[in-house]
Design a protein around this motif. Structure first.
Motif, PDB file in Angstrom:
ATOM      1  N   ILE A  71     -10.652 -12.854  16.027  1.00 56.34           N
ATOM      2  CA  ILE A  71     -10.726 -11.409  16.224  1.00 56.34           C
ATOM      3  C   ILE A  71     -12.041 -10.857  15.673  1.00 56.34           C
ATOM      4  CG2 ILE A  71      -9.732  -9.208  15.459  1.00 56.34           C
ATOM      5  CD1 ILE A  71      -6.981 -10.554  15.645  1.00 56.34           C
ATOM      6  N   MET A  72     -12.437 -11.337  14.488  1.00 58.82           N
ATOM      7  CA  MET A  72     -13.660 -10.832  13.863  1.00 58.82           C
ATOM      8  C   MET A  72     -14.906 -11.220  14.651  1.00 58.82           C
ATOM      9  SD  MET A  72     -12.755  -8.914  11.539  1.00 58.82           S
ATOM     10  CE  MET A  72     -14.432  -8.536  11.025  1.00 58.82           C
ATOM     11  N   HIS A  73     -14.824 -12.276  15.460  1.00 51.22           N
ATOM     12  CA  HIS A  73     -15.968 -12.689  16.270  1.00 51.22           C
ATOM     13  C   HIS A  73     -15.881 -12.143  17.702  1.00 51.22           C
ATOM     14  CE1 HIS A  73     -17.974 -15.322  13.417  1.00 51.22           C
ATOM     15  NE2 HIS A  73     -16.803 -15.793  13.061  1.00 51.22           N
ATOM     16  N   GLY A  74     -14.891 -11.315  17.967  1.00 53.07           N
ATOM     17  CA  GLY A  74     -14.697 -10.789  19.318  1.00 53.07           C
ATOM     18  C   GLY A  74     -15.796  -9.824  19.722  1.00 53.07           C
ATOM     19  N   TYR A  78     -18.114  -6.484  17.895  1.00 54.30           N
ATOM     20  CA  TYR A  78     -19.573  -6.317  17.920  1.00 54.30           C
ATOM     21  C   TYR A  78     -19.930  -4.864  18.241  1.00 54.30           C
ATOM     22  CZ  TYR A  78     -24.341  -6.487  19.755  1.00 54.30           C
ATOM     23  OH  TYR A  78     -25.669  -6.231  20.019  1.00 54.30           O
ATOM     24  N   PHE A  79     -19.282  -4.331  19.291  1.00 52.99           N
ATOM     25  CA  PHE A  79     -19.593  -2.964  19.707  1.00 52.99           C
ATOM     26  C   PHE A  79     -19.036  -1.934  18.721  1.00 52.99           C
ATOM     27  CE2 PHE A  79     -19.987  -5.058  23.937  1.00 52.99           C
ATOM     28  CZ  PHE A  79     -21.312  -4.731  24.158  1.00 52.99           C
ATOM     29  N   LEU A  80     -17.841  -2.201  18.175  1.00 55.79           N
ATOM     30  CA  LEU A  80     -17.269  -1.278  17.199  1.00 55.79           C
ATOM     31  C   LEU A  80     -18.157  -1.176  15.958  1.00 55.79           C
ATOM     32  CD1 LEU A  80     -13.489  -2.232  17.425  1.00 55.79           C
ATOM     33  CD2 LEU A  80     -14.469   0.009  17.927  1.00 55.79           C
ATOM     34  N   THR A  81     -18.635  -2.327  15.485  1.00 57.43           N
ATOM     35  CA  THR A  81     -19.481  -2.342  14.300  1.00 57.43           C
ATOM     36  C   THR A  81     -20.794  -1.614  14.547  1.00 57.43           C
ATOM     37  OG1 THR A  81     -18.530  -4.460  13.615  1.00 57.43           O
ATOM     38  CG2 THR A  81     -20.614  -3.825  12.598  1.00 57.43           C
ATOM     39  N   ASN A  82     -21.394  -1.833  15.717  1.00 62.73           N
ATOM     40  CA  ASN A  82     -22.648  -1.158  16.045  1.00 62.73           C
ATOM     41  C   ASN A  82     -22.465   0.347  16.163  1.00 62.73           C
ATOM     42  OD1 ASN A  82     -25.277  -2.849  16.823  1.00 62.73           O
ATOM     43  ND2 ASN A  82     -23.493  -4.132  17.191  1.00 62.73           N
ATOM     44  N   ALA A  83     -21.364   0.759  16.786  1.00 58.96           N
ATOM     45  CA  ALA A  83     -21.090   2.194  16.906  1.00 58.96           C
ATOM     46  C   ALA A  83     -20.908   2.814  15.524  1.00 58.96           C
ATOM     47  CB  ALA A  83     -19.846   2.414  17.755  1.00 58.96           C
ATOM     48  N   PHE A  84     -20.198   2.100  14.660  1.00 63.90           N
ATOM     49  CA  PHE A  84     -19.962   2.594  13.299  1.00 63.90           C
ATOM     50  C   PHE A  84     -21.278   2.747  12.539  1.00 63.90           C
ATOM     51  CE2 PHE A  84     -19.187   1.720   8.768  1.00 63.90           C
ATOM     52  CZ  PHE A  84     -18.287   2.738   8.476  1.00 63.90           C
ATOM     53  N   LEU A  85     -22.147   1.734  12.631  1.00 64.47           N
ATOM     54  CA  LEU A  85     -23.419   1.774  11.905  1.00 64.47           C
ATOM     55  C   LEU A  85     -24.347   2.857  12.440  1.00 64.47           C
ATOM     56  CD1 LEU A  85     -24.105  -2.066  11.515  1.00 64.47           C
ATOM     57  CD2 LEU A  85     -23.362  -0.464   9.742  1.00 64.47           C
ATOM     58  N   GLN A  86     -24.225   3.165  13.736  1.00 64.12           N
ATOM     59  CA  GLN A  86     -25.063   4.209  14.344  1.00 64.12           C
ATOM     60  C   GLN A  86     -24.386   5.578  14.308  1.00 64.12           C
ATOM     61  OE1 GLN A  86     -26.939   3.011  18.158  1.00 64.12           O
ATOM     62  NE2 GLN A  86     -26.191   0.940  17.725  1.00 64.12           N
ATOM     63  N   GLU A  87     -23.230   5.629  13.655  1.00 62.10           N
ATOM     64  CA  GLU A  87     -22.466   6.874  13.507  1.00 62.10           C
ATOM     65  C   GLU A  87     -22.110   7.500  14.848  1.00 62.10           C
ATOM     66  OE1 GLU A  87     -24.691   9.376  10.863  1.00 62.10           O
ATOM     67  OE2 GLU A  87     -24.184   8.167   9.105  1.00 62.10           O
ATOM     68  N   PRO A  89     -19.217   8.277  17.700  1.00 64.70           N
ATOM     69  CA  PRO A  89     -17.757   8.443  17.664  1.00 64.70           C
ATOM     70  C   PRO A  89     -17.053   7.297  18.373  1.00 64.70           C
ATOM     71  CG  PRO A  89     -18.741   9.927  19.270  1.00 64.70           C
ATOM     72  CD  PRO A  89     -19.875   9.318  18.498  1.00 64.70           C
ATOM     73  N   ILE A  90     -15.947   6.842  17.806  1.00 66.11           N
ATOM     74  CA  ILE A  90     -15.144   5.770  18.391  1.00 66.11           C
ATOM     75  C   ILE A  90     -13.779   6.344  18.760  1.00 66.11           C
ATOM     76  CG2 ILE A  90     -14.076   3.514  17.995  1.00 66.11           C
ATOM     77  CD1 ILE A  90     -16.268   3.019  15.869  1.00 66.11           C
ATOM     78  N   ILE A  91     -13.414   6.222  20.022  1.00 67.92           N
ATOM     79  CA  ILE A  91     -12.156   6.788  20.516  1.00 67.92           C
ATOM     80  C   ILE A  91     -11.245   5.658  20.984  1.00 67.92           C
ATOM     81  CG2 ILE A  91     -11.108   8.359  22.193  1.00 67.92           C
ATOM     82  CD1 ILE A  91     -13.903   9.715  22.387  1.00 67.92           C
ATOM     83  N   GLU A  92     -10.025   5.621  20.491  1.00 65.80           N
ATOM     84  CA  GLU A  92      -9.082   4.584  20.908  1.00 65.80           C
ATOM     85  C   GLU A  92      -8.534   4.877  22.303  1.00 65.80           C
ATOM     86  OE1 GLU A  92      -6.833   2.651  17.083  1.00 65.80           O
ATOM     87  OE2 GLU A  92      -6.050   4.532  17.874  1.00 65.80           O
ATOM     88  N   LEU A  93      -8.592   3.881  23.167  1.00 65.29           N
ATOM     89  CA  LEU A  93      -7.919   4.005  24.460  1.00 65.29           C
ATOM     90  C   LEU A  93      -6.424   3.782  24.285  1.00 65.29           C
ATOM     91  CD1 LEU A  93     -10.074   2.124  27.141  1.00 65.29           C
ATOM     92  CD2 LEU A  93      -9.743   4.578  26.851  1.00 65.29           C
ATOM     93  N   GLU A  94      -6.093   2.976  23.293  1.00 62.78           N
ATOM     94  CA  GLU A  94      -4.698   2.586  23.110  1.00 62.78           C
ATOM     95  C   GLU A  94      -4.484   2.252  21.637  1.00 62.78           C
ATOM     96  OE1 GLU A  94      -2.335  -0.512  25.688  1.00 62.78           O
ATOM     97  OE2 GLU A  94      -3.479  -1.551  24.152  1.00 62.78           O
ATOM     98  N   GLY A  95      -3.831   3.122  20.917  1.00 63.44           N
ATOM     99  CA  GLY A  95      -3.601   2.907  19.496  1.00 63.44           C
ATOM    100  C   GLY A  95      -2.358   2.078  19.224  1.00 63.44           C
ATOM    101  N   ILE A  96      -2.109   1.851  17.946  1.00 61.42           N
ATOM    102  CA  ILE A  96      -0.957   1.049  17.542  1.00 61.42           C
ATOM    103  C   ILE A  96       0.352   1.692  17.991  1.00 61.42           C
ATOM    104  CG2 ILE A  96       0.347   0.249  15.526  1.00 61.42           C
ATOM    105  CD1 ILE A  96      -2.287  -0.198  14.110  1.00 61.42           C
ATOM    106  N   LYS A  97       0.444   3.011  17.923  1.00 61.12           N
ATOM    107  CA  LYS A  97       1.675   3.698  18.317  1.00 61.12           C
ATOM    108  C   LYS A  97       2.002   3.451  19.792  1.00 61.12           C
ATOM    109  CE  LYS A  97       4.024   8.164  18.243  1.00 61.12           C
ATOM    110  NZ  LYS A  97       4.518   8.092  19.649  1.00 61.12           N
ATOM    111  N   ALA A  98       0.979   3.547  20.641  1.00 66.21           N
ATOM    112  CA  ALA A  98       1.191   3.338  22.077  1.00 66.21           C
ATOM    113  C   ALA A  98       1.654   1.914  22.354  1.00 66.21           C
ATOM    114  CB  ALA A  98      -0.087   3.643  22.849  1.00 66.21           C
TER     115      ALA A  98
END
Length: 219
Positions: A71-74, A78-87, A89-98
């Protein structure tokens, strides 16, 4: 996570023994013995939740990397980490509740079949582990080379026959994720970069199909 835990567990004294056949329960006991797992913790989980937990054991035995390492190498990480570092916004298409609601919505029969398939793969791996390793290597190769048809054909083989579980895993989820994308495009405007698993491009009524049905041109 609190919602997931609440939905995944039995309450009011009900246990797994009350919800599955004696044969299925006996298989769960064998897996518990094999991995030295306390049955008292397993029997309070619903079949769909227990299946997900036990599937991790089978995956860790099947590949050189543990599921957590995979999972960590998925590519999504890669894209989540880059988005986070560049600040960005990250939007879930499908969260844990769904996801929890979809598993919880499976019929008792489909949940038990999911559990049986999971424990059988653990108790009787035979040549299946080697086949899975070969299959994963082929998938990685197809992904790197952009061989879409080869990946699709291989992926559809493991899906097997049409079932309530497969329809939930892909059909329903693709429809819901497409609706989320449409709502973003129509309500929020702007440009979005979307990441979903490769399996969601292999079915007939994929996310792309639902977007096109909503009037979008998709390349």
């Amino acid at each position: 996570l609190e919602y997931l835990t609440e939905k995944a567990m039995y309450t009011d004294g009900i246990t797994l023994r009350d919800k599955v056949s004696a044969e299925t329960y006996a298989k769960v006991e064998k897996v518990a013995q094999q991995y030295q797992l306390p049955m008292e913790q397993l029997v309070i989980q619903k079949p769909w939740a227990l299946s997900s937990s036990l599937a991790l054991l089978g995956t860790n035995d099947s590949f050189e990397l543990s599921r957590e390492e995979m999972i960590m190498h998925g590519i999504d990480m890669y894209f989540l980490t880059n988005a986070f570092l560049q600040e960005k916004p990250i939007i879930e298409l499908e969260g844990i509740k769904a996801q929890t609601d979809m598993f919880e919505g499976l019929s008792p029969e489909a949940q038990e079949q999911y559990l049986v398939t999971t424990v059988d793969s653990i108790l009787e791996p035979s040549a299946e582990i080697e086949n899975e390793k070969d299959m994963m290597q082929n998938w990685f190769s197809s992904w790197k080379k952009g061989e879409i048809l080869a990946f699709t054909e291989s992926f559809k083989e493991i899906e097997g026959e049409a079932s309530e579980f497969n329809e939930m895993l892909f059909g329903l989820r693709d429809e819901q994720m497409a609706k989320k994308i449409v709502s973003l495009l129509e309500d929020e405007k702007g440009k979005y970069f979307v990441v979903v698993g490769a399996g969601h491009f292999t079915i007939e009524k994929s996310i792309r199909y639902h977007l096109e049905q909503s009037g979008y041109d998709v390349e």
